[in-house]
Scaffold this motif. Structure first.
Motif, PDB file in Angstrom:
ATOM      1  N   ALA A 194       6.271  20.565 -48.166  1.00 28.88           N
ATOM      2  CA  ALA A 194       7.432  20.024 -48.500  1.00 28.88           C
ATOM      3  C   ALA A 194       7.236  18.271 -48.883  1.00 28.88           C
ATOM      4  CB  ALA A 194       8.599  20.089 -47.671  1.00 28.88           C
ATOM      5  N   GLY A 195       7.902  16.954 -49.776  1.00 29.83           N
ATOM      6  CA  GLY A 195       7.822  16.032 -50.243  1.00 29.83           C
ATOM      7  C   GLY A 195       8.914  16.252 -50.008  1.00 29.83           C
ATOM      8  N   GLY A 196       9.495  14.816 -48.522  1.00 29.74           N
ATOM      9  CA  GLY A 196      11.301  14.815 -48.430  1.00 29.74           C
ATOM     10  C   GLY A 196      12.757  15.477 -48.764  1.00 29.74           C
ATOM     11  N   ILE A 197      13.590  14.957 -49.508  1.00 29.73           N
ATOM     12  CA  ILE A 197      14.404  16.058 -49.259  1.00 29.73           C
ATOM     13  C   ILE A 197      13.231  17.934 -49.820  1.00 29.73           C
ATOM     14  CG2 ILE A 197      15.539  15.289 -51.030  1.00 29.73           C
ATOM     15  CD1 ILE A 197      17.524  16.328 -48.397  1.00 29.73           C
ATOM     16  N   GLY A 198      12.889  17.993 -50.116  1.00 35.26           N
ATOM     17  CA  GLY A 198      12.093  19.125 -50.762  1.00 35.26           C
ATOM     18  C   GLY A 198      12.008  20.133 -49.368  1.00 35.26           C
ATOM     19  N   ILE A 199      12.160  19.506 -47.821  1.00 36.11           N
ATOM     20  CA  ILE A 199      12.490  20.373 -46.666  1.00 36.11           C
ATOM     21  C   ILE A 199      12.698  21.530 -46.997  1.00 36.11           C
ATOM     22  CG2 ILE A 199      13.252  18.603 -45.827  1.00 36.11           C
ATOM     23  CD1 ILE A 199      10.285  20.907 -44.180  1.00 36.11           C
ATOM     24  N   THR A 200      13.893  20.986 -47.459  1.00 35.76           N
ATOM     25  CA  THR A 200      15.510  22.121 -47.199  1.00 35.76           C
ATOM     26  C   THR A 200      15.073  23.809 -47.591  1.00 35.76           C
ATOM     27  OG1 THR A 200      16.698  21.200 -49.885  1.00 35.76           O
ATOM     28  CG2 THR A 200      17.464  20.127 -47.621  1.00 35.76           C
ATOM     29  N   TYR A 244       4.119  27.848 -51.364  1.00 36.87           N
ATOM     30  CA  TYR A 244       5.796  27.497 -51.595  1.00 36.87           C
ATOM     31  C   TYR A 244       5.558  25.740 -51.552  1.00 36.87           C
ATOM     32  CZ  TYR A 244       7.191  32.056 -52.009  1.00 36.87           C
ATOM     33  OH  TYR A 244       7.519  33.021 -52.532  1.00 36.87           O
ATOM     34  N   ALA A 245       5.748  25.359 -52.225  1.00 35.01           N
ATOM     35  CA  ALA A 245       6.105  24.103 -53.032  1.00 35.01           C
ATOM     36  C   ALA A 245       6.969  22.682 -53.106  1.00 35.01           C
ATOM     37  CB  ALA A 245       4.992  23.098 -53.172  1.00 35.01           C
ATOM     38  N   CYS A 246       8.000  22.469 -52.426  1.00 34.29           N
ATOM     39  CA  CYS A 246       8.896  21.701 -53.063  1.00 34.29           C
ATOM     40  C   CYS A 246       9.014  20.421 -53.212  1.00 34.29           C
ATOM     41  CB  CYS A 246      10.595  22.584 -52.702  1.00 34.29           C
ATOM     42  SG  CYS A 246      11.710  21.356 -53.223  1.00 34.29           S
ATOM     43  N   GLY A 247       9.590  19.713 -53.585  1.00 38.05           N
ATOM     44  CA  GLY A 247       9.573  18.064 -54.021  1.00 38.05           C
ATOM     45  C   GLY A 247       9.469  17.104 -55.072  1.00 38.05           C
ATOM     46  N   PRO A 248       8.838  15.945 -55.187  1.00 35.69           N
ATOM     47  CA  PRO A 248       9.206  15.382 -56.324  1.00 35.69           C
ATOM     48  C   PRO A 248       8.154  15.652 -57.169  1.00 35.69           C
ATOM     49  CG  PRO A 248       8.799  13.773 -54.367  1.00 35.69           C
ATOM     50  CD  PRO A 248       9.183  15.310 -54.376  1.00 35.69           C
ATOM     51  N   GLU A 249       8.297  15.068 -58.167  1.00 33.95           N
ATOM     52  CA  GLU A 249       7.615  16.070 -59.774  1.00 33.95           C
ATOM     53  C   GLU A 249       6.321  15.352 -59.277  1.00 33.95           C
ATOM     54  OE1 GLU A 249       8.910  17.623 -61.481  1.00 33.95           O
ATOM     55  OE2 GLU A 249       7.377  17.658 -63.012  1.00 33.95           O
ATOM     56  N   PRO A 250       6.050  14.464 -59.110  1.00 33.80           N
ATOM     57  CA  PRO A 250       4.534  13.663 -58.808  1.00 33.80           C
ATOM     58  C   PRO A 250       4.180  14.526 -57.754  1.00 33.80           C
ATOM     59  CG  PRO A 250       5.890  12.165 -58.753  1.00 33.80           C
ATOM     60  CD  PRO A 250       6.682  13.007 -58.883  1.00 33.80           C
ATOM     61  N   LEU A 251       4.912  14.740 -56.449  1.00 35.79           N
ATOM     62  CA  LEU A 251       3.684  15.484 -55.592  1.00 35.79           C
ATOM     63  C   LEU A 251       3.879  16.878 -56.606  1.00 35.79           C
ATOM     64  CD1 LEU A 251       3.260  16.021 -52.767  1.00 35.79           C
ATOM     65  CD2 LEU A 251       5.249  17.450 -52.496  1.00 35.79           C
ATOM     66  N   LEU A 252       4.360  17.641 -57.062  1.00 30.20           N
ATOM     67  CA  LEU A 252       3.904  19.033 -57.263  1.00 30.20           C
ATOM     68  C   LEU A 252       3.547  19.241 -59.051  1.00 30.20           C
ATOM     69  CD1 LEU A 252       8.309  20.475 -57.308  1.00 30.20           C
ATOM     70  CD2 LEU A 252       6.534  20.643 -55.726  1.00 30.20           C
ATOM     71  N   ARG A 253       2.546  17.907 -59.650  1.00 32.71           N
ATOM     72  CA  ARG A 253       1.922  17.600 -60.523  1.00 32.71           C
ATOM     73  C   ARG A 253       0.673  17.743 -59.795  1.00 32.71           C
ATOM     74  NH1 ARG A 253       2.734  17.032 -66.081  1.00 32.71           N
ATOM     75  NH2 ARG A 253       4.899  17.005 -67.050  1.00 32.71           N
ATOM     76  N   VAL A 254       0.389  16.911 -58.956  1.00 30.40           N
ATOM     77  CA  VAL A 254      -0.317  17.096 -58.085  1.00 30.40           C
ATOM     78  C   VAL A 254      -0.958  18.222 -57.467  1.00 30.40           C
ATOM     79  CG1 VAL A 254      -2.367  15.872 -56.265  1.00 30.40           C
ATOM     80  CG2 VAL A 254      -0.433  14.955 -57.288  1.00 30.40           C
ATOM     81  N   ILE A 255      -0.094  18.804 -57.179  1.00 26.95           N
ATOM     82  CA  ILE A 255      -0.076  20.494 -56.443  1.00 26.95           C
ATOM     83  C   ILE A 255      -0.526  21.059 -57.067  1.00 26.95           C
ATOM     84  CG2 ILE A 255       0.231  22.333 -55.165  1.00 26.95           C
ATOM     85  CD1 ILE A 255       2.220  19.892 -53.808  1.00 26.95           C
ATOM     86  N   ALA A 274      11.552   8.700 -40.644  1.00 26.37           N
ATOM     87  CA  ALA A 274      13.040   8.295 -40.044  1.00 26.37           C
ATOM     88  C   ALA A 274      13.553   9.081 -41.359  1.00 26.37           C
ATOM     89  CB  ALA A 274      13.521   6.675 -40.126  1.00 26.37           C
ATOM     90  N   SER A 275      13.096   8.560 -42.187  1.00 25.21           N
ATOM     91  CA  SER A 275      13.698   9.783 -43.989  1.00 25.21           C
ATOM     92  C   SER A 275      13.195  10.692 -43.614  1.00 25.21           C
ATOM     93  CB  SER A 275      13.233   8.717 -44.826  1.00 25.21           C
ATOM     94  OG  SER A 275      11.344   9.461 -45.434  1.00 25.21           O
ATOM     95  N   MET A 276      12.091  11.449 -43.248  1.00 19.54           N
ATOM     96  CA  MET A 276      11.809  13.091 -43.334  1.00 19.54           C
ATOM     97  C   MET A 276      13.328  13.559 -42.247  1.00 19.54           C
ATOM     98  SD  MET A 276       7.860  12.714 -42.847  1.00 19.54           S
ATOM     99  CE  MET A 276       7.626  14.384 -42.855  1.00 19.54           C
ATOM    100  N   ALA A 277      13.403  14.389 -42.951  1.00 25.38           N
ATOM    101  CA  ALA A 277      14.859  15.322 -42.192  1.00 25.38           C
ATOM    102  C   ALA A 277      14.206  16.327 -41.457  1.00 25.38           C
ATOM    103  CB  ALA A 277      15.669  15.720 -42.793  1.00 25.38           C
ATOM    104  N   PHE A 278      14.780  16.685 -40.192  1.00 28.27           N
ATOM    105  CA  PHE A 278      14.256  18.008 -39.226  1.00 28.27           C
ATOM    106  C   PHE A 278      12.752  17.831 -39.236  1.00 28.27           C
ATOM    107  CE2 PHE A 278      17.053  19.708 -42.868  1.00 28.27           C
ATOM    108  CZ  PHE A 278      18.376  19.585 -42.830  1.00 28.27           C
TER     109      PHE A 278
END
Lengths: 402, 336
Positions: free
Chosen positions: B132-138, B207-218, B164-168
């Protein structure tokens, strides 16, 4: 993690894979363990034994749940120091990643093209000599001589003291098995041999053009630490000799005992690489080592607590009828042996695999050119070794081509 | 979590039935909470206190906001159907959705939703790696809950700008301990994707969710993995290049004298083996180099971890277990 299913209780057995009997002929025990369950508790050694292909493969490829930093031997070296500093085999990411990447550039497809050319002449020379002689020992005259010459040359090892390579390999691999008399015997000259090896891995003691020097160049580029370079050269020296000797010996062993397969090979020498692969599957040189579980996990429904030692039987997995069929024990050139775990699998799969394959195949190709028949002239004597499978003596008659 | 482009049509539909054929439903915003820096969690209930429809991990709902319809992944407990929760990041370049949620919405408001619907279905497997990257945790939260309930093995690698920005993040660590690998970038740098994805593992889905650059690298790392292992969900619908993997191509085998078609769900190795052609191979994952095959002609998209950049450029060999014909190259001629 929470395992919601009720864990199946594990079958517990008193068998010892490290007795002389089981080492000399491991396959009856392998079958017993494989049929007893996906995992078996070995009372004598206090570890789990995994013999079925499916689970050996899974554990080899799951480096997170089954770490290598606990060591390949029976001790958990995260808690108790081992006899030598941990090697690449005994490391996990991210340390492993750095070292593996360093080695990958050194043993590349272009390196292999060069090495094959370098390796070929001595294979031809040796085959010519033994074919002319007729009565030979497959181990002493062929399997030992070939790698002991070409491989240290390829690494760039100094000529004096090479007799230390076999005792060193014997220490390294025996330590992956039980702490028994076999292991103790391998360590008799331990300190002197280990000191010679460590010294030989230093840059000033290596030629400037071998694989050893190439590893040191990776350190110069800052991609690995200097001490990692020493360890990687050491890894080549410890892993690259005994195993290849047994690889050649075990291939000869099978071909001598299956003349119809030798005929196939003579008719189609391009099958040599498949013959080598099938021999590696059936008579795997590296039979066993341990992993250490990092989390509570399960194998085939059996709960495995974190920090358990798990003994993996590659040699048994490579004969598992569930994977290879009912004729899994049969040597057959036409079989697709792809996916066997003789070189391991996953993150730690043998990085020297292409070198070993090239050596065994070149030696075999050179023999195919000159030898009409290979006949056993006596029983082969098993090499007594905790985790390696091979022979000490193998009397053969090589009938030269007319 | 996902955002689809504005559609006026969808807003117009809001009075009748939703885009997916479901009835649009009025719900009450029961609670609004700040669960991390810039992240607001909405707890929604039905007007009459009845239960929401059953939903599966990975599902999202549409929030129908003034002038906007936005999709947000559900991140509430699966078993509790009396409420739905979504978490919304306040993005600077917001086209209005997140700004409205953060500034315009108040507890007690009645809004309309559509769904749940699932574009990111959770497939059963023995093991999972969640990234998960950032809000991709949801969307990952209900997946973790399901994996845990089924007794599956799993790990989560969760990265964000700062703790502090990482929810949950704290709750996850407290509950699951070392199954959670946190990567607050300002402390430890980015997620160690190389370490996580350098090679495929048996029976493990990613299973991956997050911003586009992260997903591209994955996706790059997973190129050589077996098909169907990697599942991703994007914030914005991706415009991926026409990947070579999506097109069938032919391989002509010079030694055998036949031509074989490689379908998108097949590797070259599988396709030629299916024709009875023998190729020596071992790892079948682009790692060991055993299946290296000489390329007579054709352009290769190399997906292995063995050939150096120079060797790839030179293009005279390929690892047939993972590499394919490059996009626009209909045929490879191989020395097989």
């Amino acid at each position: 993690m929470t395992v919601t299913m009720t864990p199946t209780s594990v079958v517990s057995l008193p068998d010892d894979p490290f007795t002389l009997e089981n080492i000399s002929n491991p396959y009856p025990l392998h079958e017993k363990l494989r049929e007893a369950g996906p995992v078996v508790w070995l009372e004598k050694h206090g570890c789990y034994a995994v013999t079925r292909y499916e689970w050996v493969y899974e554990i080899l490829t799951d480096f997170e749940s089954y770490c290598s930093s606990g060591g390949l031997g029976p001790k958990d070296i995260r808690k108790e120091a081992e006899w030598r500093p941990p090697s690449i085999l005994e490391s996990d990411p991210p340390t492993h990643t750095v070292m593996r990447r360093g080695l990958a550039g050194v043993i590349s497809p272009s390196t292999m093209r060069r090495l094959r050319e370098q390796f070929a002449p001595f294979a031809e020379e040796l085959a010519e000599e033994v074919a002319g002689r007729g009565e030979v020992d497959g181990i002493v005259d062929i399997a030992e001589r070939y790698p002991l010459k070409v491989f240290p040359d390829a690494v760039g090892l100094r000529p004096d003291g090479r007799e230390n390579l076999l005792p060193y390999g014997s220490m390294v691999f025996n330590a992956f098995g039980a702490d028994n008399d076999i292991r103790a015997a391998a360590f008799e000259e331990g300190e002197r041999v280990a000191a010679w090896i460590m010294d030989s891995c230093e840059r000033e003691n290596l030629t400037t053009t071998g694989l050893g020097a190439d590893i040191w160049k990776v350190a110069d580029e800052g991609r690995i630490e200097p001490q990692q370079a020493t360890l990687l050269v050491r890894a080549l020296l410890s892993a690259g000799v005994d195993t290849t000797i047994f690889g050649i010996g075990n291939t000869l062993y099978n071909l001598a005992r299956h003349p119809e397969q030798w005929e196939k090979l003579k008719a189609k020498p391009q099958l040599a690489k498949f013959a080598v692969d099938e021999a590696l599957r059936l008579e795997s040189p590296f039979q066993m080592f341990h992993r250490t579980s990092t989390v509570d996990t399960e194998i085939g429904g059996v709960h495995i607590p974190a920090d358990s030692k798990v003994l993996l039987f590659m040699g048994a997995a490579n004969r598992d009828p569930r994977k290879w069929g009912e004729d899994a024990d049969v040597f057959d050139l036409d079989r697709n042996a792809s996916g066997h775990v003789a070189f391991g699998m996953g993150l730690h799969q043998c990085v020297g695999q292409p070198i070993a394959r090239a050596e065994i195949e070149l030696m075999l190709q050179a023999l195919i050119k000159r030898v009409d028949r290979i006949e056993p002239t006596g029983e082969a004597t098993p090499w007594i070794h905790n985790v390696l499978r091979g022979f000490a003596r193998m009397p053969l008659r090589l009938v030269p081509k007319a | 979590m996902q955002t689809i482009p504005d559609t006026a049509a969808l807003a117009a539909e809001a009075g009748s039935t939703g885009r997916f054929g479901h009835e649009l439903e009025e719900v009450v915003v029961e609670r609004l909470e700040e669960v991390a820096e810039g992240v607001r969690r909405l707890t929604l209930r039905t007007l009459d206190g009845s239960e929401f429809a059953r939903w599966e991990p990975g599902a999202h709902i549409d929030l129908v906001l003034p002038d906007h319809v936005r999709q947000y992944s559900l991140c509430s407990p699966l078993a509790d159907r009396s409420r739905l929760q979504v978490s919304v990041l306040h993005t600077r370049d917001s086209r209005g959705g997140s700004r409205y949620v953060h500034q315009g919405l108040a507890e007690g408001d009645v809004i309309r939703i559509n769904g749940p619907r699932n574009n990111f279905p959770f497939v059963d497997s023995r093991k999972y790696l969640f990234i998960a990257g950032g809000i991709g945790i949801t969307p990952i939260l209900p997946m973790i809950e399901a994996a845990e309930a089924a007794g599956r093995e799993w790990r989560l690698a969760y990265g964000g700008r700062s703790r502090a920005s990482m929810a949950f993040a704290d709750e996850l660590v407290e509950r699951y301990g070392d199954r959670i690998l946190l990567f607050p970038e300002d402390e430890v740098g980015r997620i160690d994707l190389e370490g996580l994805l350098a090679l495929p593992r048996a029976k493990m889905l990613v299973y991956a969710c997050g911003p586009e650059p992260l997903l591209r690298v994955i996706e790059d790392y997973c190129m050589g993995w077996p098909p169907g292992v990697l599942h991703t969900e994007r914030f914005v619908a991706a415009s991926l290049d026409a990947g070579a993997s999506s097109e069938p191509f032919e391989v002509e085998l010079t030694q055998t004298g036949t031509t074989v078609t490689v379908t998108p769900d097949q590797t070259v190795l599988e396709a030629v083996e299916a024709q009875g052609v023998r190729v020596l191979s071992s790892c079948r994952g682009g790692i060991c180099g055993t299946c290296e095959t000489r390329v007579v002609s054709g352009e290769v998209e190399h997906r292995d971890a063995i050939l150096s950049e120079d060797e790839k450029q030179f293009g005279d060999s390929m690892m047939v277990c993972v590499s394919r014909a490059a996009a626009g190259c209909p045929k490879l001629v191989l020395d097989l």
